[in-house]
Design a protein around this motif. Structure first.
Motif, PDB file in Angstrom:
ATOM      1  N   THR A 265       0.865  -1.174   0.000  1.00  0.00           N
ATOM      2  CA  THR A 265       0.000   0.000   0.000  1.00  0.00           C
ATOM      3  C   THR A 265       0.905   1.229   0.000  1.00  0.00           C
ATOM      4  O   THR A 265       1.767   1.360   0.853  1.00  0.00           O
ATOM      5  N   ALA A 266       0.732   2.092  -0.978  1.00  0.00           N
ATOM      6  CA  ALA A 266       1.620   3.240  -1.126  1.00  0.00           C
ATOM      7  C   ALA A 266       1.178   4.396  -0.247  1.00  0.00           C
ATOM      8  O   ALA A 266      -0.006   4.616  -0.036  1.00  0.00           O
ATOM      9  N   ASP A 267       2.147   5.110   0.240  1.00  0.00           N
ATOM     10  CA  ASP A 267       1.887   6.332   1.000  1.00  0.00           C
ATOM     11  C   ASP A 267       2.334   7.501   0.116  1.00  0.00           C
ATOM     12  O   ASP A 267       3.314   8.161   0.389  1.00  0.00           O
ATOM     13  N   THR A 268       1.602   7.717  -0.951  1.00  0.00           N
ATOM     14  CA  THR A 268       2.020   8.595  -2.044  1.00  0.00           C
ATOM     15  C   THR A 268       2.253  10.036  -1.650  1.00  0.00           C
ATOM     16  O   THR A 268       3.040  10.724  -2.285  1.00  0.00           O
ATOM     17  N   ASN A 269       1.584  10.544  -0.638  1.00  0.00           N
ATOM     18  CA  ASN A 269       1.734  11.954  -0.273  1.00  0.00           C
ATOM     19  C   ASN A 269       2.570  12.183   0.981  1.00  0.00           C
ATOM     20  O   ASN A 269       2.815  13.314   1.362  1.00  0.00           O
ATOM     21  N   LEU A 270       3.020  11.131   1.633  1.00  0.00           N
ATOM     22  CA  LEU A 270       3.747  11.282   2.890  1.00  0.00           C
ATOM     23  C   LEU A 270       5.258  11.305   2.661  1.00  0.00           C
ATOM     24  O   LEU A 270       5.765  10.613   1.788  1.00  0.00           O
ATOM     25  N   ILE A 271       5.967  12.083   3.487  1.00  0.00           N
ATOM     26  CA  ILE A 271       7.420  12.129   3.337  1.00  0.00           C
ATOM     27  C   ILE A 271       8.076  10.908   3.981  1.00  0.00           C
ATOM     28  O   ILE A 271       9.216  10.584   3.671  1.00  0.00           O
ATOM     29  N   HIS A 272       7.374  10.254   4.885  1.00  0.00           N
ATOM     30  CA  HIS A 272       7.773   8.951   5.401  1.00  0.00           C
ATOM     31  C   HIS A 272       6.504   8.233   5.814  1.00  0.00           C
ATOM     32  O   HIS A 272       5.450   8.843   5.961  1.00  0.00           O
ATOM     33  N   GLN A 273       6.579   6.934   5.962  1.00  0.00           N
ATOM     34  CA  GLN A 273       5.377   6.135   6.137  1.00  0.00           C
ATOM     35  C   GLN A 273       4.529   6.534   7.334  1.00  0.00           C
ATOM     36  O   GLN A 273       3.314   6.463   7.276  1.00  0.00           O
ATOM     37  N   GLY A 274       5.107   6.946   8.409  1.00  0.00           N
ATOM     38  CA  GLY A 274       4.314   7.373   9.559  1.00  0.00           C
ATOM     39  C   GLY A 274       3.677   6.205  10.281  1.00  0.00           C
ATOM     40  O   GLY A 274       4.085   5.057  10.153  1.00  0.00           O
ATOM     41  N   LYS A 275       2.624   6.489  11.032  1.00  0.00           N
ATOM     42  CA  LYS A 275       1.927   5.489  11.830  1.00  0.00           C
ATOM     43  C   LYS A 275       0.875   4.780  10.976  1.00  0.00           C
ATOM     44  O   LYS A 275       0.113   5.428  10.264  1.00  0.00           O
TER      45      LYS A 275
ATOM     46  N   TYR B 130       4.432  16.062   2.002  1.00  0.00           N
ATOM     47  CA  TYR B 130       5.578  16.764   1.409  1.00  0.00           C
ATOM     48  C   TYR B 130       5.506  18.282   1.580  1.00  0.00           C
ATOM     49  O   TYR B 130       6.486  18.972   1.351  1.00  0.00           O
ATOM     50  N   LYS B 131       4.366  18.810   2.019  1.00  0.00           N
ATOM     51  CA  LYS B 131       4.246  20.250   2.298  1.00  0.00           C
ATOM     52  C   LYS B 131       4.355  20.549   3.788  1.00  0.00           C
ATOM     53  O   LYS B 131       4.183  21.676   4.212  1.00  0.00           O
ATOM     54  N   GLY B 132       4.590  19.506   4.595  1.00  0.00           N
ATOM     55  CA  GLY B 132       4.706  19.682   6.035  1.00  0.00           C
ATOM     56  C   GLY B 132       3.381  19.643   6.776  1.00  0.00           C
ATOM     57  O   GLY B 132       3.324  19.958   7.961  1.00  0.00           O
ATOM     58  N   ASN B 133       2.313  19.265   6.100  1.00  0.00           N
ATOM     59  CA  ASN B 133       0.986  19.209   6.712  1.00  0.00           C
ATOM     60  C   ASN B 133       0.726  17.855   7.363  1.00  0.00           C
ATOM     61  O   ASN B 133       1.212  16.823   6.885  1.00  0.00           O
ATOM     62  N   GLN B 134      -0.096  17.868   8.394  1.00  0.00           N
ATOM     63  CA  GLN B 134      -0.634  16.631   8.953  1.00  0.00           C
ATOM     64  C   GLN B 134      -1.372  15.942   7.807  1.00  0.00           C
ATOM     65  O   GLN B 134      -2.104  16.593   7.048  1.00  0.00           O
ATOM     66  N   ALA B 135      -1.170  14.615   7.641  1.00  0.00           N
ATOM     67  CA  ALA B 135      -1.708  13.958   6.450  1.00  0.00           C
ATOM     68  C   ALA B 135      -1.975  12.476   6.693  1.00  0.00           C
ATOM     69  O   ALA B 135      -1.555  11.904   7.692  1.00  0.00           O
ATOM     70  N   ALA B 136      -2.676  11.871   5.731  1.00  0.00           N
ATOM     71  CA  ALA B 136      -2.912  10.426   5.738  1.00  0.00           C
ATOM     72  C   ALA B 136      -2.987   9.949   4.299  1.00  0.00           C
ATOM     73  O   ALA B 136      -3.306  10.714   3.383  1.00  0.00           O
ATOM     74  N   SER B 137      -2.687   8.669   4.123  1.00  0.00           N
ATOM     75  CA  SER B 137      -2.777   8.038   2.812  1.00  0.00           C
ATOM     76  C   SER B 137      -3.475   6.695   2.985  1.00  0.00           C
ATOM     77  O   SER B 137      -3.161   5.933   3.904  1.00  0.00           O
ATOM     78  N   PHE B 138      -4.424   6.412   2.104  1.00  0.00           N
ATOM     79  CA  PHE B 138      -5.255   5.216   2.212  1.00  0.00           C
ATOM     80  C   PHE B 138      -5.684   4.833   0.805  1.00  0.00           C
ATOM     81  O   PHE B 138      -5.739   5.686  -0.083  1.00  0.00           O
ATOM     82  N   CYS B 139      -5.980   3.574   0.588  1.00  0.00           N
ATOM     83  CA  CYS B 139      -6.385   3.130  -0.744  1.00  0.00           C
ATOM     84  C   CYS B 139      -7.543   2.156  -0.622  1.00  0.00           C
ATOM     85  O   CYS B 139      -7.556   1.303   0.266  1.00  0.00           O
ATOM     86  N   ARG B 140      -8.519   2.291  -1.505  1.00  0.00           N
ATOM     87  CA  ARG B 140      -9.633   1.355  -1.567  1.00  0.00           C
ATOM     88  C   ARG B 140     -10.058   1.215  -3.025  1.00  0.00           C
ATOM     89  O   ARG B 140     -10.237   2.208  -3.705  1.00  0.00           O
ATOM     90  N   TRP B 141     -10.187  -0.021  -3.501  1.00  0.00           N
ATOM     91  CA  TRP B 141     -10.597  -0.329  -4.874  1.00  0.00           C
ATOM     92  C   TRP B 141      -9.729   0.403  -5.912  1.00  0.00           C
ATOM     93  O   TRP B 141     -10.245   0.942  -6.878  1.00  0.00           O
ATOM     94  N   PHE B 142      -8.429   0.450  -5.703  1.00  0.00           N
ATOM     95  CA  PHE B 142      -7.459   1.119  -6.571  1.00  0.00           C
ATOM     96  C   PHE B 142      -7.639   2.639  -6.613  1.00  0.00           C
ATOM     97  O   PHE B 142      -7.056   3.317  -7.437  1.00  0.00           O
TER      98      PHE B 142
END
Length: 141
Positions: free
Chosen positions: A74-84, A99-111
């Motif tokens: 599962t890719a973390d496309t917008n995060l600078i590191h994988q995180g929690k 990558y802009k220094g914002n609090q963020a999350a990355s998730f994927c469902r059905w591609f």
């Protein structure tokens, strides 16, 4: 070309993307705003973006088709590191810093890759997970 949509036009927008559009079902204290669509063409990949506002806080969700690594990773496309990591219905996602220094999350469902980025204020982890968990397909077909 980016097109601004009204909430009732989102289901119609599904025709112009190559991924499942997911929209949240949220309590009344959250307001959906600034829905924009990039239609799929030979020269540009489709995506949809919208903002969620709540009590002076704002986050943006971007969705697009992503099939490079699934189901192997599962890719973390917008995060600078994988995180929690977190898990929603058997799918692993990540909360961290984008990558802009914002609090963020990355998730994927059905591609559909879902990039969440906090633009103003702070959302706690429980709130972010509630928003991601509320995402449902606009068209079940």
């Amino acid at each position: 070309m980016i097109i601004e949509l009204l909430i009732d036009e989102v289901q119609e927008a599904q025709k112009y993307t190559n991924f499942v559009i997911l929209m949240p079902s949220l309590p009344e204290s959250y307001i959906l705003n600034k829905i924009t669509l990039k239609k799929e063409t030979n020269k540009q990949r489709s995506s949809i973006r919208f903002e969620i506002h709540s009590k002076g806080k704002v986050l943006r969700i971007k969705q697009f088709f992503y099939d490079w690594a699934i189901p192997v990773i599962t890719a973390d496309t917008n995060l600078i590191h994988q995180g929690k990591s977190f898990e929603i219905e058997g799918i692993v996602g990540f909360i961290g810093i984008d990558y802009k220094g914002n609090q963020a999350a990355s998730f994927c469902r059905w591609f559909t890759n879902i990039e969440l980025s906090v633009l103003a204020g702070t959302f706690d982890e429980k709130e972010i997970l509630m928003i991601l968990q509320s995402l449902k397909a606009v068209d079940n077909d």
